[in-house]
Design a protein around this motif. Structure first.
Motif, PDB file in Angstrom:
ATOM      1  N   ALA A   1       0.817  -1.211   0.000  1.00  0.00           N
ATOM      2  CA  ALA A   1       0.000   0.000   0.000  1.00  0.00           C
ATOM      3  C   ALA A   1       0.854   1.266   0.000  1.00  0.00           C
ATOM      4  CB  ALA A   1      -0.930  -0.002   1.209  1.00  0.00           C
ATOM      5  N   GLY A   2       2.174   1.105   0.141  1.00  0.00           N
ATOM      6  CA  GLY A   2       3.070   2.252   0.124  1.00  0.00           C
ATOM      7  C   GLY A   2       3.196   2.968   1.444  1.00  0.00           C
ATOM      8  N   LEU A   3       2.654   2.375   2.514  1.00  0.00           N
ATOM      9  CA  LEU A   3       2.760   3.005   3.821  1.00  0.00           C
ATOM     10  C   LEU A   3       4.141   2.763   4.423  1.00  0.00           C
ATOM     11  CD1 LEU A   3      -0.343   3.053   3.405  1.00  0.00           C
ATOM     12  CD2 LEU A   3      -0.563   2.748   5.886  1.00  0.00           C
ATOM     13  N   ARG A   4       4.590   3.708   5.217  1.00  0.00           N
ATOM     14  CA  ARG A   4       5.840   3.530   5.934  1.00  0.00           C
ATOM     15  C   ARG A   4       5.599   2.658   7.161  1.00  0.00           C
ATOM     16  NH1 ARG A   4       4.837   7.272   2.030  1.00  0.00           N
ATOM     17  NH2 ARG A   4       6.763   8.278   1.343  1.00  0.00           N
ATOM     18  N   LEU A   5       6.660   2.025   7.625  1.00  0.00           N
ATOM     19  CA  LEU A   5       6.551   1.164   8.799  1.00  0.00           C
ATOM     20  C   LEU A   5       7.600   1.552   9.824  1.00  0.00           C
ATOM     21  CD1 LEU A   5       5.329  -1.367  10.220  1.00  0.00           C
ATOM     22  CD2 LEU A   5       7.197  -2.672   9.175  1.00  0.00           C
ATOM     23  N   GLY A   6       7.141   1.814  11.051  1.00  0.00           N
ATOM     24  CA  GLY A   6       8.037   2.038  12.174  1.00  0.00           C
ATOM     25  C   GLY A   6       7.894   0.898  13.161  1.00  0.00           C
ATOM     26  N   LEU A   7       9.011   0.482  13.767  1.00  0.00           N
ATOM     27  CA  LEU A   7       8.995  -0.634  14.706  1.00  0.00           C
ATOM     28  C   LEU A   7       9.647  -0.244  16.016  1.00  0.00           C
ATOM     29  CD1 LEU A   7      10.038  -3.587  12.335  1.00  0.00           C
ATOM     30  CD2 LEU A   7       7.728  -2.982  13.104  1.00  0.00           C
TER      31      LEU A   7
END
Length: 295
Positions: free
Chosen positions: A188-194
């Motif tokens: 979906a092109g979303l960024r991911l933070g962990l």
């Protein structure tokens, strides 16, 4: 060699990291016979690192020693010694700014809109509810609240609602990684933070090539029950050196007084919760944080 090297490592880094608060385990489990690995694991346990983190450090110390020779004073921080792949990478999540600036973690969409209007650069909606319809409404309201502002909106946990609402990104804790559809988030092109709380979790996060990595809790916090002890700024600095290729967010008990010490670690973003939502004037507090971060 093992006992001598372990003592040398311990002596070289005690002033920086301190000493374990409890007794060092006497039944240390080893996965390798390498004497540097064994020495480093003993030393790191004595320095207060939990077992899985001491294991990561010990393996990295052995790898570094194979490349450069044993040096008790040199803390391992080369990504290659920890098995981290070089960048750029195929299959990585969409990138975000290297410096995410002031990062406000907020309980609802009203707060999101208020802090976006106050000029906070990065926002996270941490809305806790088991009501799926309520989650959908709140995430959509938060997305509307940042429309027309330069704020970047991450949604904590609720990845499908974040995709549906067109949020900038998703933030996941370690306990949520396996339950989320990471492929759907990436596609979906979303960024991911962990979130991470030590070396083992950082390596797990890195294997997924997220957009940013959060590290904490730096200082004690009453907002969330933590499974690990506060990391402190000495560890934060070591983590930042290892994860130098990522945008990094420090979180946990950070206020204006502690901010300069945190920023000296090399992180490009500081996440705050109570420092804003419990302030007498949140907008004024935002201005103070941003002024301090711009110095």
């Amino acid at each position: 060699m093992t006992s001598v090297s372990a003592q040398a490592i311990f002596d070289a880094h005690t002033a920086r990291f301190g000493v374990a608060s409890g007794d060092t385990p006497t039944d240390t489990a080893y996965t390798r016979d390498d004497p540097v690995y064994r020495a480093a694991k003993v030393a790191c346990l004595r320095l207060g690192f939990i077992g899985i983190d001491a294991e990561c450090l010990a393996q990295a110390w052995a790898a570094r020693s194979q490349r450069l020779g044993f040096d008790a004073t040199a803390w391992p921080d080369d990504p290659a010694d920890f098995g981290l792949r070089p960048w750029p990478r195929e299959g990585a999540f969409a990138p975000c700014p290297q410096a995410l600036g002031l990062y406000a973690v907020l309980p609802d969409a009203t707060w999101v809109g208020r802090m976006a209007r106050a000029g906070v650069q990065t926002l996270q909606l941490r809305f806790k509810s088991d009501d799926a319809a309520a989650v959908t409404r709140e995430v959509r309201a938060a997305a509307r609240a940042v429309a027309g502002t330069p704020a970047l909106l991450f949604i904590n946990d609720h990845w499908q609602a974040a995709i549906d609402a067109g949020a900038y990104g998703v933030h996941l804790g370690q306990e949520d990684i396996d339950a989320a559809d990471l492929g759907a988030i990436r596609n979906a092109g979303l960024r991911l933070g962990l979130s991470t709380h030590g070396y083992a979790e950082m390596l797990r996060a890195d294997a997924l090539s997220p957009s940013y990595i959060a590290m904490g809790a730096v200082f004690p916090t009453t907002l969330k029950r933590m499974a690990t002890a506060p990391q402190g700024t000495a560890r934060l600095q070591a983590y930042a050196r290892l994860l130098r290729d990522y945008p990094l967010v420090a979180i946990g008990g950070i206020d204006l007084e502690k901010l300069p010490e945190v920023l000296r670690s090399g992180v490009g973003s500081v996440a705050v919760v109570r420092a804003l939502v419990a302030a007498a004037s949140p907008e004024a507090e935002v201005a103070r944080f941003q002024q301090a971060m711009a110095r």
